[in-house]
Design an enzyme around this catalytic site. Structure first.
Site, PDB file in Angstrom:
ATOM      1  N   ASP A 283       0.846  -1.194   0.000  1.00  0.00           N
ATOM      2  CA  ASP A 283       0.000   0.000   0.000  1.00  0.00           C
ATOM      3  C   ASP A 283       0.883   1.247   0.000  1.00  0.00           C
ATOM      4  OD1 ASP A 283      -2.990   1.078   0.829  1.00  0.00           O
ATOM      5  OD2 ASP A 283      -1.393   2.285   1.728  1.00  0.00           O
TER       6      ASP A 283
ATOM      7  N   TYR B 144       3.174   9.933  -0.594  1.00  0.00           N
ATOM      8  CA  TYR B 144       4.272   9.333   0.167  1.00  0.00           C
ATOM      9  C   TYR B 144       5.622   9.561  -0.516  1.00  0.00           C
ATOM     10  CZ  TYR B 144       0.449   6.625   2.362  1.00  0.00           C
ATOM     11  OH  TYR B 144      -0.703   6.226   2.991  1.00  0.00           O
TER      12      TYR B 144
ATOM     13  N   HIS C 295      -7.659   9.691  -1.873  1.00  0.00           N
ATOM     14  CA  HIS C 295      -6.981   9.636  -0.583  1.00  0.00           C
ATOM     15  C   HIS C 295      -7.786  10.257   0.561  1.00  0.00           C
ATOM     16  CE1 HIS C 295      -2.612   9.269   1.053  1.00  0.00           C
ATOM     17  NE2 HIS C 295      -3.482   9.033   2.003  1.00  0.00           N
TER      18      HIS C 295
ATOM     19  N   LYS D 242      -2.778   5.927  -4.321  1.00  0.00           N
ATOM     20  CA  LYS D 242      -3.877   6.840  -4.004  1.00  0.00           C
ATOM     21  C   LYS D 242      -3.701   8.189  -4.696  1.00  0.00           C
ATOM     22  CE  LYS D 242      -3.695   4.781   0.592  1.00  0.00           C
ATOM     23  NZ  LYS D 242      -2.248   4.508   0.636  1.00  0.00           N
TER      24      LYS D 242
END
Length: 278
Positions: A48, A53, A111, A78
């Site tokens: 994930d 990120y 998200h 996401k």
């Protein structure tokens, strides 16, 4: 590799998902490839990540270096909050696929609901089109609680997944009940409380001692036996193995009820309220 077998769950679109995965939230982009390769070696096949990120490239390098057949992997990413609407959502998924080195992801999520940006409907309908075009196998939402999930459901495109903060003191029962009505699977992020809750000092510690396991394993087992998908993260190989071994743990009905009783409602939240994330 752990001897524990990772269970799978069927989604409402007919696809299946490994119930226990590996998360890369806050994993240093420079370390991501090594850490994900360690996770693959441990036995994880569900990863994930997310655009925000900044480590999709590292995940992609690990996938390429692993030699694991693509159909054995389940990769989630996401859509970030500033990429709303059809054009932006399409472009964003294209960028994520390029970074991951893939022609499709297994799951693509919005998200956050980002209410300050207005309706998420056009963006959600675009995810439906991207799924129909084969760029993502399944689609879902993240952080859409009972306040924001109804607008999505009104489109007639039902998410396969709702990924929400969920751990013993914050169980989001109204959201999980609404999701259950529509056969939407819940993914629990922060499943151990993000290190902000001393669960070892609660009844979870007593349950863990009785079973000869760690408090984290007891908590992960509670999630799994409750039908949720989890993807704890760790940079340490021994902790990766420990978390994965939780798939073999069987808690009693009394254990599960005792952990259920730790719920504090919204007072138990340890991260951001979706209403406040822009």
């Amino acid at each position: 590799m752990t001897s524990a077998t990772i269970p799978t769950l069927q989604l409402n679109d007919g696809r299946s998902i490994p119930q226990l995965g590996f998360g890369v939230f806050k994993v240093d982009p420079a370390e991501t490839e090594r850490i994900v390769l360690d996770a693959f070696e441990a036995g994880y096949r569900h990863i994930d990540t997310a655009a925000i990120y900044r480590n999709e490239e590292g995940v992609g390098r690990a996938i390429a270096a692993s030699g694991i057949p693509r159909d054995e992997l389940f990769i989630t990413t996401k859509l970030w909050n500033d990429r709303r609407g059809e054009a932006e959502a399409r472009a964003a998924l294209g960028e994520s696929l390029e970074k991951l080195g893939l022609d499709r992801v297994d799951l693509y999520l919005i998200h956050w609901p980002t209410p300050s940006a207005g309706s998420a409907v056009e963006t959600w309908q675009t995810l439906g089109a991207l799924r129909d075009e084969g760029l993502t196998t399944s689609i879902g939402v993240s952080n859409f609680d009972e306040r924001y999930l109804p607008e999505i459901l009104e489109t007639g495109i039902v998410p396969a997944i709702d990924q929400i903060e969920l751990h013993p003191q914050f169980q989001q029962r109204a959201t999980t009940a609404l999701a259950s009505e529509h056969d939407i699977r819940i993914e629990a992020w922060g499943p151990l409380g993000q290190g902000k809750v001393d669960y070892a000092s609660t009844v979870i510690g007593e349950i863990a001692e009785r079973h000869g396991i760690s408090w984290a394993q007891a908590t992960i087992a509670w999630h799994l036996q409750s039908g949720r998908i989890v993807f704890p993260k760790s940079n340490r190989r021994e902790r990766m193995d420990e978390n994965l071994a939780a798939a073999a743990v069987q808690l009693t009905a009394e254990d599960l009820a005792a952990i259920d009783a730790l719920d504090q409602g919204t007072a138990g939240r340890v991260s951001a309220d979706p209403a406040e994330v822009s």
